[in-house]
Design a protein around this motif. Structure first.
Motif, mmCIF file in Angstrom:
data_model
loop_
_atom_site.group_PDB
_atom_site.id
_atom_site.type_symbol
_atom_site.label_atom_id
_atom_site.label_comp_id
_atom_site.label_asym_id
_atom_site.label_seq_id
_atom_site.Cartn_x
_atom_site.Cartn_y
_atom_site.Cartn_z
ATOM 1 N N ARG A 242 0.836 -1.207 0.000
ATOM 2 C CA ARG A 242 0.000 0.000 0.000
ATOM 3 C C ARG A 242 0.862 1.245 0.000
ATOM 4 N NH1 ARG A 242 -2.815 -1.123 4.064
ATOM 5 N NH2 ARG A 242 -1.685 0.059 5.645
ATOM 6 N N ARG A 243 1.915 1.262 0.817
ATOM 7 C CA ARG A 243 2.815 2.414 0.848
ATOM 8 C C ARG A 243 3.543 2.577 -0.472
ATOM 9 N NH1 ARG A 243 4.006 0.438 6.113
ATOM 10 N NH2 ARG A 243 5.909 -0.535 5.326
ATOM 11 N N ALA A 244 3.943 1.458 -1.091
ATOM 12 C CA ALA A 244 4.662 1.531 -2.369
ATOM 13 C C ALA A 244 3.779 2.107 -3.467
ATOM 14 C CB ALA A 244 5.158 0.137 -2.755
ATOM 15 N N GLN A 245 2.504 1.714 -3.474
ATOM 16 C CA GLN A 245 1.603 2.205 -4.509
ATOM 17 C C GLN A 245 1.231 3.685 -4.315
ATOM 18 O OE1 GLN A 245 -1.776 -0.340 -5.045
ATOM 19 N NE2 GLN A 245 -0.569 -2.106 -5.668
ATOM 20 N N ARG A 246 1.264 4.117 -3.065
ATOM 21 C CA ARG A 246 0.941 5.522 -2.786
ATOM 22 C C ARG A 246 2.145 6.431 -3.003
ATOM 23 N NH1 ARG A 246 -2.788 5.000 2.721
ATOM 24 N NH2 ARG A 246 -4.610 4.086 1.694
ATOM 25 N N GLY A 247 3.327 5.817 -3.221
ATOM 26 C CA GLY A 247 4.522 6.596 -3.505
ATOM 27 C C GLY A 247 5.153 7.149 -2.262
#
Length: 247
Positions: A242-247
């Motif tokens: 989730r953190r990776a997709q939110r940048g």
């Protein structure tokens, strides 16, 4: 892998067609598979896409889906074939699952399997698979139950084998269990579509009772720790993705 393929070739009373679908591994998987399998396919997709490629390449009227770390009991294929011949309305068969491996936590996993009588539908009538359209390739988790649900929704019954399948846990440790579930959690977050609530296509009583838990207290405590670590791994993987997709 080799133990799995040997167990398929050792099926008594039946000439099983063995199709191996390799996800592009860099080890000796394909070389080993060529010794035992009738066909070896390379498919870089996720596991449900690989399963669909496998059954479509097979020619039998009954298809079974096994993972590479599984070992099938010698009489399972014959028992399944007989069941499908005797009941034209039978669409799938649940295979009870047990676990084995090295170390304390592998014994805890085996304890879990004995307590829950866990199993998934692994043998299917090919026409039922075709009618259902195969596995849902948009799913990553809960796919086995969702597939059996769709088979049953089409009007087929789901039975249960007496023969079982063993899963080799290897040398299971808390670190290995966490890492596996962490990876699973990352992939699960990438596939947000949730399956419909699974219907109970096969009823079997739970074997979890206080008396059975008390008979092996060390394994019960170890199992509780193992499950907590696995849940933590899934949640950690999902949070990371989730953190990776939110940048």
């Amino acid at each position: 892998m080799e133990a799995c393929l040997r167990s398929l070739r050792a099926q008594a009373g039946t000439a099983a067609e063995v199709v191996v679908v390799d996800g592009g591994s860099g080890d000796a998987t394909r070389e080993i598979a060529k010794v035992f399998a009738d066909r070896v396919l390379v498919h870089a997709g996720e596991r449900n896409a690989q399963r669909n490629a496998g059954w479509r390449a097979a020619r039998g009227r009954v298809v079974a889906f096994l993972d590479s770390d599984m070992v099938l009991d010698p009489g399972a294929a014959t028992e399944a074939s007989t069941a499908f011949c005797q009941d034209p309305g039978l669409g799938g068969l649940v295979v009870p699952e047990y676990a084995f491996g090295a170390g304390f936590f592998a014994r805890c996993r085996a304890h879990e399997r004995r307590l829950t009588a866990r199993g998934s539908a692994r043998f299917f009538r090919r026409s039922a698979v075709e009618l259902a359209g195969g596995f849902d390739e948009s799913l990553y988790g809960c796919d086995d139950g969702e597939f059996a649900e769709r088979i049953a929704a089409d009007g087929w019954t789901i039975g249960r084998l007496d023969a079982a399948v063993g899963r080799d846990e290897g040398r299971l440790s808390l670190g290995r269990a966490f890492a596996k579930k962490r990876s699973y959690g990352r992939k699960l977050y990438e596939y947000p579509q949730l399956p419909r609530q699974e219907r109970r296509t096969v009823d079997h009583p739970s074997l979890v009772t206080p008396a059975r838990l008390a008979k092996a207290p060390a394994l019960t405590v170890g199992l509780a720790l193992l499950k907590a670590v696995e849940v933590g791994g899934v949640l950690c993987g999902m949070a990371e993705q989730r953190r990776a997709q939110r940048g």
